[in-house]
Scaffold this motif. Sequence first.
Motif, PDB file in Angstrom:
ATOM      1  N   SER A  85       0.839  -1.203   0.000  1.00  0.00           N
ATOM      2  CA  SER A  85       0.000   0.000   0.000  1.00  0.00           C
ATOM      3  C   SER A  85       0.874   1.253   0.000  1.00  0.00           C
ATOM      4  CB  SER A  85      -0.907   0.018   1.242  1.00  0.00           C
ATOM      5  OG  SER A  85      -1.724  -1.118   1.283  1.00  0.00           O
ATOM      6  N   LEU A  86       1.918   1.251   0.839  1.00  0.00           N
ATOM      7  CA  LEU A  86       2.804   2.399   0.935  1.00  0.00           C
ATOM      8  C   LEU A  86       3.700   2.531  -0.290  1.00  0.00           C
ATOM      9  CD1 LEU A  86       3.664   2.026   4.702  1.00  0.00           C
ATOM     10  CD2 LEU A  86       2.462   3.950   3.674  1.00  0.00           C
ATOM     11  N   TYR A  87       3.996   1.425  -0.950  1.00  0.00           N
ATOM     12  CA  TYR A  87       4.802   1.453  -2.171  1.00  0.00           C
ATOM     13  C   TYR A  87       4.042   2.051  -3.353  1.00  0.00           C
ATOM     14  CZ  TYR A  87       8.210  -2.009  -0.299  1.00  0.00           C
ATOM     15  OH  TYR A  87       9.168  -2.682   0.405  1.00  0.00           O
ATOM     16  N   SER A  88       2.721   2.078  -3.264  1.00  0.00           N
ATOM     17  CA  SER A  88       1.865   2.332  -4.419  1.00  0.00           C
ATOM     18  C   SER A  88       2.314   3.519  -5.265  1.00  0.00           C
ATOM     19  CB  SER A  88       0.427   2.542  -3.937  1.00  0.00           C
ATOM     20  OG  SER A  88      -0.355   3.143  -4.931  1.00  0.00           O
ATOM     21  N   GLU A  89       2.496   4.674  -4.654  1.00  0.00           N
ATOM     22  CA  GLU A  89       2.827   5.882  -5.410  1.00  0.00           C
ATOM     23  C   GLU A  89       4.169   5.720  -6.135  1.00  0.00           C
ATOM     24  OE1 GLU A  89       3.030  10.706  -4.666  1.00  0.00           O
ATOM     25  OE2 GLU A  89       3.241   9.348  -2.967  1.00  0.00           O
ATOM     26  N   ASN A  90       5.136   5.138  -5.444  1.00  0.00           N
ATOM     27  CA  ASN A  90       6.453   4.980  -6.053  1.00  0.00           C
ATOM     28  C   ASN A  90       6.490   3.879  -7.113  1.00  0.00           C
ATOM     29  OD1 ASN A  90       8.350   6.933  -5.268  1.00  0.00           O
ATOM     30  ND2 ASN A  90       8.526   6.046  -3.233  1.00  0.00           N
ATOM     31  N   ILE A  91       5.578   2.906  -7.043  1.00  0.00           N
ATOM     32  CA  ILE A  91       5.494   1.927  -8.134  1.00  0.00           C
ATOM     33  C   ILE A  91       5.044   2.649  -9.404  1.00  0.00           C
ATOM     34  CG2 ILE A  91       4.326  -0.141  -8.990  1.00  0.00           C
ATOM     35  CD1 ILE A  91       4.244  -1.141  -6.075  1.00  0.00           C
ATOM     36  N   GLY A  92       4.112   3.585  -9.269  1.00  0.00           N
ATOM     37  CA  GLY A  92       3.708   4.398 -10.414  1.00  0.00           C
ATOM     38  C   GLY A  92       4.871   5.217 -10.958  1.00  0.00           C
ATOM     39  N   LEU A  93       5.675   5.786 -10.069  1.00  0.00           N
ATOM     40  CA  LEU A  93       6.867   6.531 -10.497  1.00  0.00           C
ATOM     41  C   LEU A  93       7.813   5.616 -11.263  1.00  0.00           C
ATOM     42  CD1 LEU A  93       8.678   9.087 -10.427  1.00  0.00           C
ATOM     43  CD2 LEU A  93       9.518   8.301  -8.207  1.00  0.00           C
ATOM     44  N   ALA A  94       7.976   4.381 -10.775  1.00  0.00           N
ATOM     45  CA  ALA A  94       8.857   3.428 -11.452  1.00  0.00           C
ATOM     46  C   ALA A  94       8.307   3.035 -12.825  1.00  0.00           C
ATOM     47  CB  ALA A  94       9.060   2.185 -10.586  1.00  0.00           C
ATOM     48  N   GLN A  95       6.981   2.966 -12.947  1.00  0.00           N
ATOM     49  CA  GLN A  95       6.394   2.696 -14.260  1.00  0.00           C
ATOM     50  C   GLN A  95       6.669   3.858 -15.212  1.00  0.00           C
ATOM     51  OE1 GLN A  95       2.241   1.850 -13.119  1.00  0.00           O
ATOM     52  NE2 GLN A  95       2.472  -0.125 -14.135  1.00  0.00           N
ATOM     53  N   MET A  96       6.379   5.077 -14.760  1.00  0.00           N
ATOM     54  CA  MET A  96       6.521   6.248 -15.632  1.00  0.00           C
ATOM     55  C   MET A  96       7.979   6.496 -16.007  1.00  0.00           C
ATOM     56  SD  MET A  96       4.879   8.560 -17.282  1.00  0.00           S
ATOM     57  CE  MET A  96       3.378   9.389 -16.709  1.00  0.00           C
ATOM     58  N   GLY A  97       8.891   6.281 -15.039  1.00  0.00           N
ATOM     59  CA  GLY A  97      10.312   6.492 -15.318  1.00  0.00           C
ATOM     60  C   GLY A  97      10.999   5.283 -15.915  1.00  0.00           C
ATOM     61  N   GLU A  98      10.272   4.183 -16.079  1.00  0.00           N
ATOM     62  CA  GLU A  98      10.786   2.934 -16.658  1.00  0.00           C
ATOM     63  C   GLU A  98      12.002   2.423 -15.875  1.00  0.00           C
ATOM     64  OE1 GLU A  98      10.178   2.236 -20.858  1.00  0.00           O
ATOM     65  OE2 GLU A  98       9.730   4.359 -21.128  1.00  0.00           O
ATOM     66  N   ILE A 124      -3.526 -10.456  -4.816  1.00  0.00           N
ATOM     67  CA  ILE A 124      -3.185 -10.792  -6.202  1.00  0.00           C
ATOM     68  C   ILE A 124      -3.761  -9.804  -7.221  1.00  0.00           C
ATOM     69  CG2 ILE A 124      -2.901 -13.248  -5.684  1.00  0.00           C
ATOM     70  CD1 ILE A 124      -5.654 -13.581  -7.195  1.00  0.00           C
ATOM     71  N   VAL A 125      -4.907  -9.198  -6.916  1.00  0.00           N
ATOM     72  CA  VAL A 125      -5.477  -8.195  -7.823  1.00  0.00           C
ATOM     73  C   VAL A 125      -4.911  -6.813  -7.484  1.00  0.00           C
ATOM     74  CG1 VAL A 125      -7.611  -7.113  -8.632  1.00  0.00           C
ATOM     75  CG2 VAL A 125      -7.550  -9.571  -8.199  1.00  0.00           C
ATOM     76  N   PHE A 126      -4.746  -6.546  -6.199  1.00  0.00           N
ATOM     77  CA  PHE A 126      -4.114  -5.305  -5.738  1.00  0.00           C
ATOM     78  C   PHE A 126      -2.739  -5.128  -6.367  1.00  0.00           C
ATOM     79  CE2 PHE A 126      -1.801  -3.319  -1.906  1.00  0.00           C
ATOM     80  CZ  PHE A 126      -2.045  -2.017  -2.339  1.00  0.00           C
ATOM     81  N   ALA A 127      -1.952  -6.210  -6.437  1.00  0.00           N
ATOM     82  CA  ALA A 127      -0.593  -6.113  -6.982  1.00  0.00           C
ATOM     83  C   ALA A 127      -0.623  -5.633  -8.426  1.00  0.00           C
ATOM     84  CB  ALA A 127       0.107  -7.468  -6.881  1.00  0.00           C
ATOM     85  N   ARG A 128      -1.566  -6.114  -9.197  1.00  0.00           N
ATOM     86  CA  ARG A 128      -1.665  -5.704 -10.604  1.00  0.00           C
ATOM     87  C   ARG A 128      -2.194  -4.281 -10.740  1.00  0.00           C
ATOM     88  NH1 ARG A 128      -2.720  -3.122 -14.228  1.00  0.00           N
ATOM     89  NH2 ARG A 128      -3.505  -3.640 -16.310  1.00  0.00           N
ATOM     90  N   HIS A 129      -3.116  -3.884  -9.870  1.00  0.00           N
ATOM     91  CA  HIS A 129      -3.796  -2.593 -10.021  1.00  0.00           C
ATOM     92  C   HIS A 129      -3.394  -1.615  -8.928  1.00  0.00           C
ATOM     93  CE1 HIS A 129      -6.289  -3.959 -13.329  1.00  0.00           C
ATOM     94  NE2 HIS A 129      -6.509  -5.081 -12.659  1.00  0.00           N
ATOM     95  N   VAL A 130      -2.123  -1.678  -8.506  1.00  0.00           N
ATOM     96  CA  VAL A 130      -1.666  -0.913  -7.340  1.00  0.00           C
ATOM     97  C   VAL A 130      -1.492   0.570  -7.656  1.00  0.00           C
ATOM     98  CG1 VAL A 130       0.771  -1.447  -7.763  1.00  0.00           C
ATOM     99  CG2 VAL A 130       0.010  -0.975  -5.435  1.00  0.00           C
ATOM    100  N   THR A 131      -1.370   0.932  -8.948  1.00  0.00           N
ATOM    101  CA  THR A 131      -1.045   2.323  -9.279  1.00  0.00           C
ATOM    102  C   THR A 131      -2.155   3.021 -10.045  1.00  0.00           C
ATOM    103  OG1 THR A 131      -0.062   1.756 -11.398  1.00  0.00           O
ATOM    104  CG2 THR A 131       1.388   1.729  -9.495  1.00  0.00           C
ATOM    105  N   ALA A 132      -2.082   4.365 -10.040  1.00  0.00           N
ATOM    106  CA  ALA A 132      -2.975   5.173 -10.863  1.00  0.00           C
ATOM    107  C   ALA A 132      -2.640   4.964 -12.335  1.00  0.00           C
ATOM    108  CB  ALA A 132      -2.822   6.655 -10.495  1.00  0.00           C
ATOM    109  N   GLY A 133      -3.660   4.947 -13.175  1.00  0.00           N
ATOM    110  CA  GLY A 133      -3.449   4.815 -14.613  1.00  0.00           C
ATOM    111  C   GLY A 133      -3.734   3.438 -15.156  1.00  0.00           C
ATOM    112  N   GLY A 134      -3.571   2.391 -14.320  1.00  0.00           N
ATOM    113  CA  GLY A 134      -3.937   1.047 -14.745  1.00  0.00           C
ATOM    114  C   GLY A 134      -2.985   0.402 -15.733  1.00  0.00           C
ATOM    115  N   PHE A 135      -1.769   0.930 -15.868  1.00  0.00           N
ATOM    116  CA  PHE A 135      -0.841   0.340 -16.838  1.00  0.00           C
ATOM    117  C   PHE A 135      -0.339  -1.010 -16.334  1.00  0.00           C
ATOM    118  CE2 PHE A 135      -1.302   4.532 -18.332  1.00  0.00           C
ATOM    119  CZ  PHE A 135      -1.215   4.405 -19.715  1.00  0.00           C
ATOM    120  N   PRO A 136      -0.028  -1.923 -17.274  1.00  0.00           N
ATOM    121  CA  PRO A 136       0.257  -3.306 -16.862  1.00  0.00           C
ATOM    122  C   PRO A 136       1.545  -3.441 -16.070  1.00  0.00           C
ATOM    123  CG  PRO A 136       0.599  -3.038 -19.225  1.00  0.00           C
ATOM    124  CD  PRO A 136      -0.024  -1.778 -18.738  1.00  0.00           C
TER     125      PRO A 136
END
Length: 383
Positions: A85-98, A124-136
């Motif tokens: 849950s706390l990682y969520s925002e930074n997982i999105g950052l990692a997606q956007m910054g590749e 298992i569903v939270f892990a896939r949909h943890v970030t804003a934007g819904g990217f895989p």
Amino acid sequence: GSAMNEFLTGNQAIVRGALRAGCNFFAGYPITPASSICSDMIQALSERGAPGVQTEDEIAAIGQCIGAAMAGAKAMTASSGPGLSLYSENIGLAQMGEVPLVIVDCQRMGPATGGATTTGDGDIVFARHVTAGGFPLPVLAATDAGSAFRLTYEAFNIAERLRTPVIVLASKDISLTRQTVDFNAVKLSPLVARQSAAADAPFVPYAIEEPVDVPAFAPIGGRQRVRFTGSIHDENGVLTIDRAKIARKLTHLREKITLQAESLEYVDVDLDLKAETLIVSYGAADGAVREAVAALRAAGTRVSHLTIYSLWPVPHRALRRALTPRIRRVIVPELNIGLYGDVLRGFVGEAAIEPILCFDGRLIPPQRIVEHVREPSLDRTTA
């Protein structure tokens, strides 16, 4: 090769897989049932002269991993559901910054603090949909210590190949239970090294030819400027409002994973082509399913079995192969409220999805699966 048997926990196997993959940076915050990954990684890396850090909290841990990864390290962090849950925002950052990054989630009972010492497969569903934007996001799920070793190793390869965060799921029972693993018998794909751009050409941080391509990193030690941002950006890493460049970047974030979906399939397919029943398993329920399948077949009951290690992207090819025209029933035992059964409903056509659920922290006994296959009307329990 000769057997190299070791008796170790799933968490120890995860550490072994990370080190085999070349992990040279770890940051984490202790949390049951993931804490031993943190302490073991810090010790193992310190012996190798590499940084392992116990941070002040989970947000700092994943932030440090992102910085280390962008500076050339192979980085991993590990936590449980509250930490994800706390990682969520930074997982999105990692997606956007590749950012290539491996995130281990040793699941326990949720929601919230849930049962800290109680097992579950509820993320298992939270892990896939943890970030804003819904990217895989690739999500792998171990079933035992041996697969925990292999999937952690493979997660680093996927992260490097696709420049993406990858989540590896375990659960309390897998993390803390000791099992015998023959490491020589585990088949691993070739190690994927960090891909750097040519040193002589001008460097463009996010340059790609086609949406499915993955940009190369700056040559380490060079003087190239790399801009890194969580905002939408162009090939130079500069913020943009150009619709074509926005569409190109975001199409790339989707297609570099969805168009690679078949190479991301990790499954065991054990088919009986005359069976009308298919059991689909993953995570901590898989061991009971294997026992149940053996017992059913020994008694003359025809049944097929599909173990899914790569929950996301959904392994379409393996499902198509397992769902032969004869299959009438798809039984999905899960240590949650029926999450992956809901996902599979869209793939099974005319076949009926039959959940076998347990979400009170116990494991599903093999006998309950055997009885359900023989007499589905008898499976009254949901927990």
